[in-house]
Design an enzyme around this catalytic site. Structure first.
Site, PDB file in Angstrom:
ATOM      1  N   THR A  17       0.840  -1.196   0.000  1.00 42.49           N
ATOM      2  CA  THR A  17       0.000   0.000   0.000  1.00 42.49           C
ATOM      3  C   THR A  17       0.879   1.252   0.000  1.00 42.49           C
ATOM      4  O   THR A  17       1.993   1.222   0.502  1.00 42.49           O
ATOM      5  CB  THR A  17      -0.875  -0.048   1.269  1.00 42.49           C
ATOM      6  OG1 THR A  17      -1.798  -1.112   1.111  1.00 42.49           O
ATOM      7  CG2 THR A  17      -1.601   1.241   1.547  1.00 42.49           C
ATOM      8  N   GLY A  52     -10.468  -3.004   3.481  1.00 41.82           N
ATOM      9  CA  GLY A  52      -9.524  -2.869   4.600  1.00 41.82           C
ATOM     10  C   GLY A  52      -9.596  -1.495   5.240  1.00 41.82           C
ATOM     11  O   GLY A  52     -10.591  -0.773   5.117  1.00 41.82           O
ATOM     12  N   THR A  93      -2.188  -5.252   7.910  1.00 38.66           N
ATOM     13  CA  THR A  93      -3.413  -6.040   7.784  1.00 38.66           C
ATOM     14  C   THR A  93      -4.591  -5.224   8.315  1.00 38.66           C
ATOM     15  O   THR A  93      -4.719  -4.989   9.519  1.00 38.66           O
ATOM     16  CB  THR A  93      -3.256  -7.370   8.542  1.00 38.66           C
ATOM     17  OG1 THR A  93      -2.103  -8.034   8.016  1.00 38.66           O
ATOM     18  CG2 THR A  93      -4.481  -8.249   8.331  1.00 38.66           C
TER      19      THR A  93
HETATM   20  N1  ASP Z   1      -3.963  -1.961   4.819  1.00 37.20           N
HETATM   21  C1  ASP Z   1      -4.269  -2.555   3.534  1.00 37.20           C
HETATM   22  C2  ASP Z   1      -5.521  -3.359   3.642  1.00 37.20           C
HETATM   23  O1  ASP Z   1      -5.708  -4.036   4.635  1.00 37.20           O
HETATM   24  C3  ASP Z   1      -3.205  -3.441   3.036  1.00 37.20           C
HETATM   25  C4  ASP Z   1      -1.848  -2.813   2.996  1.00 37.20           C
HETATM   26  O2  ASP Z   1      -1.524  -1.982   3.817  1.00 37.20           O
HETATM   27  O3  ASP Z   1      -1.087  -3.141   2.082  1.00 37.20           O
HETATM   28  O4  ASP Z   1      -6.290  -3.355   2.706  1.00 37.20           O
END
Ligand code: ASP
Length: 361
Positions: free
Chosen positions: A221, A251, A274
């Site tokens: 991300t 997310g 996550t």
């Molecule tokens: N936080 C993002 C999600 O859970 C994933 C990431 O940070 O790459 O969708």
């Protein structure tokens, strides 16, 4: 305390070099420094990113991309451009770069498609915009900004968000535009672990890259937090989410207070990790609340939330933060996080590794 930087690039950059050598710098983070007139902190995802598993070419590619973002952002901020334009511009560039899990290069859903999320928040006004589950918009961060500026809502999702983006004149692409072999292979591995048959490959094969990625479980991300010369702090985040996500999973990245938050004079935060943990801990807001309601600075508040609350809940990931006066900080509990900061004081730093390490204390 002296700090060991993965790269210290102010001079190297002017030579167009992207060093990956650890060097001891003379930069002393404990020295009182004048508050920056503008500042910028960026991330390109956190996860299982170790030096041992990283090839020199891949490392150089990430360092180059992160430094290019910092240089562009520094140029804009030093010439007085507003933080919102900096955040949008840098994230759009990341969304076009297949190295990152945002826009082109996004991870794939269980059914072999793409579902893109983004959000942006303006700290002066607390205006915010977010999109979730976009399928065909090239620049989700611009869709989030348009949602903020041109709709009465904060968050738009799925077909409605695609439709709104098209109505706003944003660039619409065939979903195959987002496709990379790297993410298809990650999907196949995830489905194999899950014991699920792979979906048909609708978009491949695509051109492959020579780069090898050490971090199948890396998130990727992207996030940017910028403070401009008027003191306005803006934060933005964009992602393809998590590999093999299903059922329209969303997310933290497009959720204001979880993946993104900004309040000028207090903080700006963008998270990666996550999302299921970041949502439940309302991490971006929680960090800002600690800064506002306690004596803690941005570094201390971030470390508490990441190394105590997130870690105790079993979550993984990290944050980039600007504190009340624009002082940059970051914190993460993974083996690595692609990250960097730049300020009007002439600092420009990019780092990738270091488990449980923070740059500023
Ligand atoms: N936080 C993002 C999600 O859970 C994933 C990431 O940070 O790459 O969708």
């Amino acid at each position: 305390m002296k700090h060991y930087l993965s790269v210290s690039l102010i001079s190297a950059l002017s030579l167009g070099l992207a060093s990956c050598v650890s060097v001891e710098t003379d930069f002393d983070f404990d020295d009182p420094k004048p508050a920056p007139e503008w500042s910028l902190v960026i991330h390109g995802g956190a996860g299982v990113i170790t030096r041992e598993a990283m090839s020199a070419d891949t490392e150089a590619a990430y360092l180059t991309a992160l430094n290019a973002a910092l240089s562009t952002g520094s140029e804009m901020l030093s010439s007085g451009e507003p933080a919102i334009d900096v955040v949008e511009t840098l994230i759009r560039n990341f969304e076009d770069d297949p190295l990152f899990n945002a826009g082109r290069g996004a991870v794939m859903t269980e059914t072999g498609g793409f579902s893109l999320d983004a959000s942006i928040m303006v700290g002066d006004t607390l205006d915010a915009g977010a999109v979730a589950g976009l399928s065909n918009v090239r620049h989700p961060i611009t869709a989030a900004r348009k949602a903020m500026e041109n709709s009465p809502h904060v968050m738009l999702a799925s077909e409605g968000a695609d439709q709104f983006s098209a109505e706003q004149g944003l660039e619409i692409v065939d979903p195959g535009y987002f496709y990379t072999e790297r993410r298809w292979e990650s999907l196949l591995r995830a489905l194999e672990r899950r014991g699920v048959e792979p979906p048909p490959n609708l978009y491949g094969p695509a051109e492959t890259t020579d780069l090898s990625f050490p971090d199948d479980r890396k998130f990727g991300t992207v996030g940017v937090v910028a403070m401009d010369q008027s003191g306005n702090i803006v934060a933005g985040t964009s992602t393809g989410g998590t590999t093999a996500k299903r059922w329209g999973r969303v997310g933290d990245s497009p959720i204001i207070g979880a993946g993104t938050y900004a309040k000028s004079g207090t903080c700006g935060v963008s998270a990666t990790g996550t999302g299921e943990y970041f949502i439940r801990l309302a991490i971006a807001y929680a960090i800002c609340a600690r800064i506002e309601q306690s004596e803690e600075n941005a570094q201390q508040a971030s470390d508490h939330i990441i190394h105590t609350e997130l870690t105790e809940l079993g979550g993984d990931g990290g944050v980039i933060v600007l504190g009340p006066d624009g002082e940059p900080a970051w914190s993460f509990n993974t083996e690595g996080m692609y990250r960097g900061f730049a300020t009007s004081r002439g600092e420009q730093v990019v780092e990738i590794y270091e488990f449980n390490e923070t740059a500023f204390d």
